[in-house]
Design an enzyme around this catalytic site. Structure first.
Site, short mmCIF file in Angstrom:
data_model
loop_
_atom_site.label_atom_id
_atom_site.label_comp_id
_atom_site.label_asym_id
_atom_site.label_seq_id
_atom_site.Cartn_x
_atom_site.Cartn_y
_atom_site.Cartn_z
N ASN A 190 17.62 56.42 42.23
CA ASN A 190 17.26 57.23 41.07
C ASN A 190 16.67 58.56 41.55
O ASN A 190 16.30 58.71 42.72
CB ASN A 190 16.25 56.46 40.21
CG ASN A 190 16.09 57.06 38.83
OD1 ASN A 190 16.99 57.73 38.33
ND2 ASN A 190 14.95 56.83 38.22
N ASN A 192 13.90 59.99 41.44
CA ASN A 192 12.56 60.07 42.00
C ASN A 192 12.38 59.23 43.26
O ASN A 192 11.27 59.16 43.79
CB ASN A 192 11.52 59.63 40.95
CG ASN A 192 11.71 58.19 40.50
OD1 ASN A 192 12.65 57.51 40.90
ND2 ASN A 192 10.80 57.72 39.65
N LYS A 193 13.44 58.59 43.75
CA LYS A 193 13.31 57.68 44.88
C LYS A 193 13.29 58.41 46.22
O LYS A 193 13.44 59.63 46.30
CB LYS A 193 14.43 56.64 44.85
CG LYS A 193 14.35 55.69 43.65
CD LYS A 193 13.05 54.91 43.63
CE LYS A 193 13.04 53.79 42.58
NZ LYS A 193 13.08 54.27 41.20
N ILE A 194 13.12 57.65 47.30
CA ILE A 194 12.98 58.22 48.65
C ILE A 194 14.20 59.06 49.02
O ILE A 194 14.09 60.10 49.65
CB ILE A 194 12.70 57.10 49.67
CG1 ILE A 194 12.19 57.67 50.99
CG2 ILE A 194 13.90 56.21 49.88
CD1 ILE A 194 10.71 57.93 51.00
#
Length: 377
Positions: A190, A192-194
């Site tokens: 997604n 906002n992920k790493i």
């Protein structure tokens, strides 16, 4: 309200190499949910996790978890044990298949699934003739769960473990990559992920046939035939070749992003170690290696948590309370819960702090100014 540009909790961070893979997709007209980038992204992930693992690139981590439940044969009326302290996407797929979630409390060291509460739930459900069909463990904010104890319980009671590693790509436990512990494991990409593919996820398995079955279900369960024929219900869950191209570029900077998130975590730890009564989520010992996808702190009270959140908000800096536990959510509050008040207490007093790998020195200076001003009072 300040005129500063906003500092986000965790915004996408492009590495620069994504465009070449996306351009290749356009140049070759591979814009469908299959193609060279999808295969390449899966290969990149398999190499990162260890080539004994198979990866199916999907449209979201939620889709991967839904398929994991289906692949384990979870059906309507079954029960699935699930960590309560998590995002709702860890629990929603249990209801997609008509099964019943049973929520488990956290422990204080990692904030993840408590092995003691887990075994209490297992014993009680089995004693009442309701042996669970699966266990879902989550590596919260990138912090690995206590996998030795949890895997031992999964084996002892012969109940398969689904590992929700949506927040933990780049984390490891006792030298083993998160996303490789479960009977089935899931990843999320997604925004906002790493690393991100704008939206997307993956299912991880050690069995090539399971991967092939997952891809079959994810592409509308189309039978081998010259016409469109379907013998069972399928889903539109495959990742697009364009999104996978973004993912291929992001894999080139994954380790760098992890290093930057860990640097942000150290910034917060150095500060809060000097504040009485506060606790930053940190590895309990050398067995744990967190990507520190989000850095989070537990404060002395709900009131202090809210006051700090609002102080950041006044300076256009995004923070967020910890996940509200599933057993406290209106949609899930009627379901069984095992444990004490650990997850509830963490929610009441915990705050997620800006943790993006694209934070600048100027951003950290603004964050520090808020923290210093707040705690000097």
């Amino acid at each position: 309200m300040t005129s500063f540009s906003k500092i986000w909790l965790s915004s996408p961070h492009m590495g620069g190499g994504e465009q070449k893979f996306v351009q290749q997709a356009f140049d070759s007209n591979w814009v469908a949910p299959l193609g060279p980038n999808v295969t390449g992204f899966e290969t990149d992930l398999q190499a990162y996790l260890g080539n004994e693992h198979q990866v199916a690139a999907l449209s979201s981590g939620t889709a991967a978890l839904h398929l994991a439940l289906l692949l384990l044969g979870v059906q309507a009326g079954d029960e699935v044990l699930c960590q309560s302290m998590t995002f709702s996407a860890s629990a929603n797929p249990i209801r997609y298949v008509g099964a019943t979630p049973v929520f488990i409390d956290s422990e204080n060291e990692t904030w993840n699934l408590c092995p003691i509460a887990l075994e209490a739930a297992l014993l009680d459900r089995i004693a009442n003739g309701k042996t669970p069909k699966a266990i879902i463990v989550v590596h919260l904010y990138g912090m690995p769960a206590k996998m030795t104890e949890i895997l031992a319980l999964s084996k002892k009671y012969a109940i398969p473990l689904i590992e929700d590693s949506a927040e933990a790509l780049g984390s490891s436990y006792k030298g083993q990559k998160c996303g490789t512990f479960g009977a089935l494991s899931i990843l999320s990409f997604n925004g906002n992920k790493i690393i991100t593919t704008s939206g997307g996820g993956a299912l991880v398995t050690s069995d090539l046939k399971v991967k092939e079955r997952a891809i079959f279900l994810a592409t509308q369960a189309r039978d081998e035939a010259p016409h469109y024929q379907h013998s069972e219900v399928g889903y539109n869950y495959r990742m697009s070749n364009i999104c996978a191209g973004i993912g291929r570029g992001q894999m080139e900077v994954l380790d760098a992003h992890v290093a930057l998130r860990r640097k942000a975590h150290q910034f917060y730890k150095d500060f809060f170690d000097r504040q009485e009564g506060t606790q930053v989520l940190h590895e309990p010992n050398m067995d744990f290696y967190s990507n520190h996808w989000l850095s989070a702190v537990v404060l002395n009270s709900f009131e202090e948590r809210e006051a700090l959140r609002l102080a950041f908000e006044a300076q256009a800096i995004e923070t967020r309370p910890l996940w509200k536990p599933m057993h406290l959510q209106p949609v899930f509050e009627k379901y069984a819960f095992y444990g004490g008040t650990t997850a509830a207490d963490l929610f009441a007093k915990g705050l997620c702090l800006p943790s993006g790998s694209n934070l600048t020195d100027s951003d950290f200076e603004r964050i520090a100014q808020v923290l210093i001003s707040f705690f000097e009072k």
